[in-house]
Structures are given as structure tokens and as C-alpha cells.
Write an enzyme that holds these catalytic residues in place. Structure first.
Site, PDB file in Angstrom:
ATOM      1  N   TYR A 145       0.744  -1.229  -0.156  1.00 15.08           N
ATOM      2  CA  TYR A 145       0.092   0.074   0.157  1.00 15.08           C
ATOM      3  C   TYR A 145       0.793   1.218  -0.003  1.00 15.08           C
ATOM      4  CZ  TYR A 145      -3.532  -3.635   1.023  1.00 15.08           C
ATOM      5  OH  TYR A 145      -4.437  -4.701   0.972  1.00 15.08           O
ATOM      6  N   ALA A 175       9.422  17.059 -17.211  1.00 19.10           N
ATOM      7  CA  ALA A 175      10.080  16.101 -16.248  1.00 19.10           C
ATOM      8  C   ALA A 175      10.470  17.016 -14.955  1.00 19.10           C
ATOM      9  CB  ALA A 175      11.255  15.472 -16.991  1.00 19.10           C
ATOM     10  N   GLU A 216       0.243  19.025 -11.044  1.00 22.56           N
ATOM     11  CA  GLU A 216       1.391  19.159  -9.943  1.00 22.56           C
ATOM     12  C   GLU A 216       2.060  20.336 -10.425  1.00 22.56           C
ATOM     13  OE1 GLU A 216       3.415  16.251  -7.117  1.00 22.56           O
ATOM     14  OE2 GLU A 216       4.278  16.436  -8.884  1.00 22.56           O
TER      15      GLU A 216
END
Length: 854
Positions: free
Chosen positions: A442, A697, A751
Site C-alpha cells: 500500500y 520532467a 502538480e
């Protein structure tokens, strides 16, 4: 930066040496009597060029003072089209100081499939004369490793041999006469472009009195061009190019003149195209350019058509139920691709209809797995298709660039694992059990996308930060983290309580059309193009024959490694669709998609790299183009754009048959320094962007605030554009700018750039930071559901961002379920949208939300 002073000294030394012993430019020994130099003046292309002064044609112009030079990287090539199949006996490479250490000499009949006739790993530069045995229409120097820190550079590339056939005759008829003719400008109303192709030596075209200027004629079809006659008026061209094109956009230079004399110039050329252009660079007088007549002669036979269909190339691996050792082959590719995040390997697994037992297909980077049935249930794997994150210590946030499609699974444990992040679509799948979206243990995960799929059991979201599921049927959904979005999903959890739980649920998807896919009809490969659906809910398959149409593979140019942009464009101009087989394709000219309903489909994350700052692909403002399943990777020379859908000011209505962009991903940096001002521009109305990841990137090679500069991710100028599954990250300024009216976005993940050095670097006038998603001030209608922006300014954690979203305050501009998150306190947001929404604070990574705007 290139150290031109050192290169200049080396170049001068080499040139003087050649001039002092010019006889050395001839091949050593005695050539066969029938052999001759057959490459000079022929059509030549290259993987890249260093700059505008070192073009490919300069290596076959017979001038030892001009040269071709490539970009400063390995894997570069130069190839010449001899015009007909020839027997090759010798190749002479006259290297400038930048030479090839390791390279191959190759021949080809079609410019796609190559045979190596000479290979060396210890090239010495200078003048290399190499005896060979082979035949082909195309001859290529395929550079593997450079001998210096520069690129590859050849003064001359000479091929000797014989065609063994009677040279074609050049016709005398003027193919340009009476054909549509256009120009960059005209001097006045009495000197129009058409007057240069009217067959009358008493009328003329003349341009404005400036450089550069051009005149071009449309011959109506692709033809073999053998001669151009320029009948100049007193105002002539001193320096100009003669160029050909299949589409009127991408041009090949077939002759260059820098010492034009005016009068009547009869110029032999070798090339093909529908369009022929005189591209003037420098005038011979103070007036413009003026031609009494622009004459084009054709001959040498018709241009052979580019064949459609054929095999699927070396990187497509096809299985049927009787294939031995399937698991071993799956494991072999996975071992190579598991951690090859920025490698060059590309693979497509295809499973013919039938049942396969006891398989676990682990899927690594740039690997796709698909069934070849018309329905997912035609191809069943009693086993698993697995993505986990063992290679990254249980962290799945970099499990990018892979896919699964058109299969039915009976998972061994009852639950399949698909622990991915961005650019990893799970399409048209039937999981007869559950689906776990988290890695073993997880760990973190940052996905993801499911469409047109059935999951009979529960989907376990677990650690997935965000996820989008569209037009599917599921047995349940376990939990959420920040932003879990559903549209048209039967069995989706109820929305309306965002952010607790963080679900945004739309009953239907406004408009959708599933991605085209390859399938087998008996023994024949075809591509199925699903029909458009309005207000869709549930899968498009499962109730008989799906709605849509089939296109036989014979109507596709099957693009294989080594194919050139010129050949790709010629295939498009011929009316073929494109099927890119797995590989990395450098293009030195824009791929131009101009025909309505063209399908451009990639297998195995086929990757297109634009060289020399060109735009990788442009789509005309036409109906129904389908772009799907490929990656565009920015090159080291800045491109203004990487993908354009429709030219500027497009206005045609495509509501009945929109262009779709599906699983088309864009990368700037990571695999090496890349630059692009804007990644994607959508100018056409009604376009559908269905799952894309535009990524500047933040790791890998060739990244840094200026190293992989890219200011803008997505710019939408068209009206009625729909985005379903929009992932855009890390651009230097705005990630998304939306200027068209009536746009809609269902799910957005963003983001902001990690690497902003300080507040000043992201200051937008008086505004702190550029919004992740900006709606233009003149937009009156726009709507979005389930949009999130995160910041992780780890270079300067004190950076503040005024807001994640920016939009005009108008009744028709609406947003539902917005959030911003500061990751660990590395930077903060002051608001969510405009000046609305609480600021983020501290290091607890708790979202700030706005449930409804305005």
C-alpha cells in the site's frame, strides 16, 4: 552551447587538406567501368540537422565546402533516395572533424526495411572509401556512436554503383501550366502568381521588394520532378531553393543556388511531390522576385505508391493459445522493461482470441498488452495482468507509460493488481473479480484511468491519490484519498458529499468515443473505430456487435523503426492511415494529418521525437481525426508546439464528428534535455481530449528550470472542447489555459513545477505563481468537475501560490469539487480559485477545497 571557435579551426584544417589533395575525394582504386557516382543531387533526408546551414542536401551537392551535420547525440542517420533500385559497389564518407566512430551502411527498397551491408565500430574519420555489395533504392549511413562530443558531420556522402536500367526520360511538357499557383506576395494587381504559370512569356509574377519570398504551384497529384525552368524578368533571385512537397506544408529541398544569374535557368532536379516551390532567399536586385514563367517538367515514370498493410514489425509479439513458452517471453520483456523508465525499448503483446491458462503478465515501462478480439470476452486469460512497484521499493508514483486493453481476466487470487500512476490506461477490460489499484504494501500511487471496462468485483482504491473512471461497470469502489471521479459508471459510489468522501460522480459522460483498436477478423488484421456516444453510461461492448466501423490494415501505412517523416507524410497524402509499431521515431519535419477521418494509432507506446525544433504533429481543421496511443517526446531544440489540433483561427463545426485525442502523452525532458514553448494546442472546435498526460520532467536526465524549459502545457482555443481525464504537470508557467467557450473538463490532476528556484521565477506580475488551470477572461461558459492541483516546491519551500485555479466571475463559468494540496509544506496556496477558498498550511498535506464555484 557549441564551441564554434574550436570547430572552425578543425573545419578549416580539414577543408585545406581536401583542397590541397582534391584527388583524394575520388574513391580509391579503380571502379568498375559501369559504376558511377549515383547519389549526387538526389533527394536526401536526415534524422536531424545541427542548424539551418547544415542541411542534409549539402552532403550530396558535390561541394566539399558545404556539409551536413546532425544534432549532438548518438543514433543519427543520413539517407539518400537514388530514385530507382541500384546495385551499390562503393560508399565514400568524407567526414568533417565530427565523425562516426561506430556506424552502419544500409540499403533499402522502400526506405523502411533496411539491410546492413557494412558495419564498423572503429571509424577513424577523414576520408573513408568502403567497398560494399548490395542493392536498393535508398542508402543510409546509420550512426550508432559518435567519435567526438559533437554530432555527425559529412562534407560529402557519395554512393557509387549502377542502376542497370535505361535512365528515365525527362518530359518537355510544362506540368505547371494552368495549375493553381500561389505566392508569398505580389507587387500589384497586375503581377499575380497565376501569371507565372499561364504559358505567356509576356505576363509575369512579381513579389514585394523584400526577402524571403516564394512562388509555388500545385500539380494536382504527386509526380516525379526532373527539371525546373525559371524564366526571370530583370528582377531575379540570387539565392534560392527549389523545393517539393506532398502536402504543401513540409518541404524537401531538391536544389540550392547561391549564385543565380537571372535570365532563363534550366535546372535538372530529382525529386517527387505534388507541390513545387521556388523559395527565394536573397534577391539579385533591389526589386522583388519576378518570373515570366515558372515551368516544371516531369518524367521518369510515376511515383510508386506507398504500400499499406504488411507485417507489424519486430517489436510486436503475437501469441495464440498454442504458442509455447508464453510466460517465458512475458518474463523476458518484463525483466528488460521493469525499471527502464527512460529507455528506448518499446513492446506490444497481442493475444489472438482464445483462452490462455496460468499466465501472469507483468507489465513494465513502454509495454502494452491487448487482445485481438472484437470484444474483450473473445480473449480470456486465466491469470493476471499485473503492475506492482517492487522496482521502486513499493512506491508506485513512477509507474508510467504502459497499458492494458481488450482482454478478459480471471485473476488467480480473485483480484488483479494494476498499481499505476499517470499514462497507464486500463481500457476495454473485463476483470471477472476485483481490481487492486495499490502496490503491494500500500505504498504511494498517483494514477490513474479506467475506461469502457467491466470489473465484476470491487475496485480497491487504497493509496491512490486520485483516479478517474469513465463509461464502465463496476461492482463497487472501496475508498478515496483526494479526488476520485466517475462519469457514466454503473455501480459508481454516490457523489454530493465531497470531500468526505472525495467522490465526484456524473451519471453520464457528455460525449465520448472509445479509442480505436487493432483486432483480427479471421486471419485479417483490421482497426475498429467505435462510434461516438452522447450521454454515455456503461461499456460500449457486450450486447452483440459494437457500434462503429472497421478499417482493413491495407488502408494503413504500417510505420516501422527507420521510417522517415517524408515517407510518413507521403503515406498520409496518399490517403493512408498510420499505424505506428513500437519504436522511437525521429522526425525532421512535421507529420501533417490533413484528411478527415484519418486514424493515427500507436502500438507499444510508439514515441515521436521532433528534431530541429519542428512541431511533431499537426492536424487540419477537418472532421473525425483519431489520434491514439503514442508518446511525443520533445527534442533538444525548442519546438514552439509539439502537437497542434487545428490551425489558428479554426472555425469549422465538428459536433457530429469530432477529432479525438486519446492516450496521447507528451514529455519534455526526462529521457534527455527537451524543450517546447507549448506542449499541446487545440484550435479545432468540438475536439475530445480523452486521457492525456502532459509532463515536464521532474526527474530523469535533462531536467532543470531552464534545461527542459516549457512554459505552457495545454492551450485550448476551440469552442465546445471536452477533456475527460486531463493530467498536466510541472510546466514553468500555466499548465492549462482555456480560451474557447463552452469547454468542459471531467477530472483534472496537476502538480506545479518542483524546481522553481524562488518566488521571483514564478511571479506573474502582481500575482504570486501561475494558476494550474486558467480560464480566459473573455470566456462566458465553462464547466469543470473534480479538479485538483498540488504543489511541491522543494527547491524553495517558501514559495506561495495565490491560487490553483483562475477563472472569470461569470454565471456560465462553473466548477464543482476543486482542491489544492501542499505536499509536506513545500510551498503553499493562498486560495483555491481566484480569492476563494482557505489557504493551505503546515506540513500535514490536507487539501483545501471549494465544493462549488461561483
Amino acid at each position: 552551447m557549441r564551441l564554434t571557435s574550436a570547430r572552425g579551426i578543425a573545419a578549416t584544417t580539414t577543408t585545406l587538406a581536401l583542397l590541397s589533395g582534391a584527388v583524394l575525394a575520388l574513391p580509391g582504386g579503380t571502379a568498375n567501368a559501369a559504376d558511377s557516382l549515383i547519389s549526387q543531387g538526389k533527394t536526401v533526408t536526415a534524422s536531424s540537422t545541427e542548424n539551418g546551414g547544415t542541411g542534409a542536401a549539402l552532403a550530396v551537392d558535390g561541394n566539399n565546402g558545404t556539409r551536413w551535420s546532425s544534432a549532438a547525440s548518438d543514433q543519427q542517420w543520413l539517407q539518400v533516395d537514388l530514385g530507382a533500385t541500384a546495385t551499390i559497389s562503393r560508399v565514400v564518407l568524407n567526414w568533417e572533424a565530427a565523425y562516426g566512430k561506430s556506424y552502419q551502411l544500409q540499403t533499402s527498397a522502400d526506405g523502411t526495411n533496411w539491410t546492413t551491408i557494412h558495419s564498423t565500430s572503429n571509424g577513424t574519420g577523414g576520408l573513408e572509401t568502403i567497398d560494399v555489395t548490395g542493392s536498393g533504392r535508398y542508402v543510409r549511413m546509420n550512426g550508432i556512436t559518435r567519435g567526438t562530443g559533437y554530432g555527425y558531420s559529412l562534407w560529402e556522402f557519395q554512393v557509387f554503383g549502377s542502376t542497370g536500367a535505361t535512365p528515365p526520360t525527362c518530359g518537355t511538357a510544362n506540368a505547371a501550366q494552368g495549375r493553381p499557383t500561389t505566392a508569398s506576395s505580389t507587387e500589384n494587381g497586375g503581377t499575380g502568381a497565376a501569371l507565372a504559370t499561364d504559358g505567356n512569356n509576356g505576363t509575369r509574377w512579381s513579389s514585394a521588394a523584400s526577402d524571403p519570398q516564394w512562388l509555388q504551384v500545385d500539380l494536382g497529384s504527386v509526380q516525379q520532378i526532373c527539371r525546373v525552368v525559371l524564366n526571370w524578368e530583370a528582377a531575379y533571385g540570387k539565392s534560392y531553393q527549389l523545393q517539393t512537397s506532398n502536402d504543401g506544408t513540409s518541404w524537401t529541398t531538391v536544389r540550392t543556388t547561391t549564385n543565380g544569374t537571372g535570365g532563363t535557368e534550366s535546372l535538372d532536379v530529382s525529386g517527387s511531390g505534388r507541390y513545387v516551390r521556388m523559395n527565394g532567399q536573397a534577391r539579385g536586385t533591389s526589386w522583388g522576385y519576378s518570373l515570366w514563367e515558372f515551368q516544371v517538367n516531369t518524367g521518369g515514370g510515376s511515383v510508386p505508391p506507398i504500400p499499406g498493410g504488411g507485417d507489424l514489425g519486430p517489436n510486436v509479439i503475437v501469441f495464440d493459445p498454442a504458442t509455447p513458452n508464453i510466460q517465458a517471453k512475458l518474463d523476458e520483456v518484463f525483466a528488460q522493461q521493469e525499471s527502464a523508465q527512460f529507455g528506448t525499448g518499446r513492446y506490444q503483446f497481442l493475444f489472438k482470441p482464445g483462452t490462455y491458462n496460468n499466465l501472469n503478465a507483468q507489465i513494465g515501462f513502454y509495454t502494452s498488452i491487448s487482445g485481438l478480439g472484437l470484444s474483450p470476452d473473445d480473449t480470456t486469460i486465466n491469470g493476471d495482468v499485473t503492475v506492482d512497484a517492487g522496482w521502486f521499493n513499493g512506491n508506485a508514483t513512477q509507474n508510467f507509460w504502459r497499458s492494458a486493453e481488450n482482454l478478459a481476466l480471471n485473476p488467480v487470487s480473485g483480484t488483479d493488481r494494476w498499481a499505476v500512476s499517470q499514462a497507464a490506461p486500463f481500457r476495454r477490460m473485463h476483470v471477472k473479480g476485483g481490481l487492486n489499484l495499490a502496490p503491494n504494501g500500500y505504498g504511494w500511487a498517483s494514477g490513474g484511468y479506467i475506461a469502457d471496462s467491466k470489473v465484476d468485483g470491487q475496485i480497491g482504491n487504497y493509496s491512490q491519490q486520485q483516479w478517474y473512471t469513465r463509461d464502465s461497470s463496476i461492482g463497487g469502489f472501496s475508498n478515496g484519498v483526494w479526488n476520485q471521479v466517475f462519469s457514466g459508471v454503473q455501480g459508481a459510489p454516490a457523489g454530493g458529499a465531497f470531500p468526505n468522501p472525495p467522490y465526484t460522480t456524473l451519471e453520464n459522460t457528455p460525449v465520448s468515443r472509445e479509442k480505436p483498436f487493432l483486432y483480427l477478423d479471421g486471419a485479417d488484421y483490421k482497426v475498429f473505430v467505435p462510434a461516438k456516444r452522447t450521454d454515455a453510461r456503461g461499456v460500449s461492448w457486450g450486447n452483440g456487435t459494437p457500434q462503429g466501423s472497421s478499417i482493413p490494415l491495407s488502408q494503413f501505412y504500417v510505420v516501422k523503426p527507420g521510417a522517415t517523416a517524408a515517407t510518413i507524410n507521403a503515406a498520409l497524402a496518399q490517403g493512408l492511415n498510420l499505424l505506428f509499431t513500437p519504436g522511437v521515431y525521429h522526425v525532421d519535419q512535421t507529420i501533417n494529418v490533413t484528411r478527415a477521418d484519418t486514424v493515427v494509432l500507436g502500438l507499444g507506446l510508439a514515441t515521436v521525437v521532433p528534431d530541429n525544433g519542428v512541431t511533431a504533429m499537426k492536424v487540419a481543421d477537418v472532421d473525425g481525426v483519431k489520434l491514439a496511443g503514442f508518446l511525443i517526446d520533445a527534442g533538444p531544440v525548442n519546438s514552439a508546439t509539439l502537437l497542434e489540433v487545428g490551425p489558428a483561427n479554426s472555425s469549422a463545426d465538428h459536433g457530429a464528428n469530432p477529432t479525438t485525442v486519446q492516450d496521447v502523452f507528451v514529455r519534455v525532458g526526462g529521457a534527455g534535455a527537451g524543450k517546447a514553448t507549448t506542449a499541446v494546442v487545440v484550435n479545432s472546435d468540438d475536439a475530445i481530449i480523452d486521457h492525456t498526460w502532459l509532463w515536464r520532467a521532474d526527474h530523469g536526465e535533462g531536467w532543470g528550470w531552464e534545461t527542459n524549459r516549457s512554459d505552457y502545457g495545454l492551450v485550448v482555443n476551440g469552442d465546445d472542447v471536452l477533456a475527460t481525464g486531463l493530467f498536466v504537470e510541472h510546466f514553468n508557467k500555466y499548465d492549462v489555459q482555456w480560451y474557447g467557450n463552452n469547454g468542459k473538463t471531467v477530472f483534472f490532476q496537476n502538480e506545479k513545477s518542483y524546481d522553481a528556484p524562488n518566488q521571483a521565477a514564478v511571479q506573474n506580475g502582481s500575482v504570486q505563481g501561475y494558476a494550474a488551470y486558467k480560464v480566459g477572461d473573455n470566456v462566458t461558459t465553462h464547466e469543470g468537475w473534480g479538479l485538483g492541483s498540488y504543489c511541491y516546491y522543494n527547491v524553495d519551500p517558501t514559495i506561495r501560490q495565490d491560487h490553483g485555479f483562475e477563472a472569470p466571475v461569470k454565471p456560465g463559468v462553473k466548477f464543482h469539487d476543486l482542491l489544492v494540496v501542499s505536499l509536506g509544506g513545500n510551498g503553499q496556496y493562498n486560495h483555491v480559485i481566484n480569492d476563494i477558498g482557505a489557504p493551505t498550511s503546515g506540513t500535514s498535506t490536507v487539501p483545501s477545497v471549494v465544493v462549488s464555484y461561483p
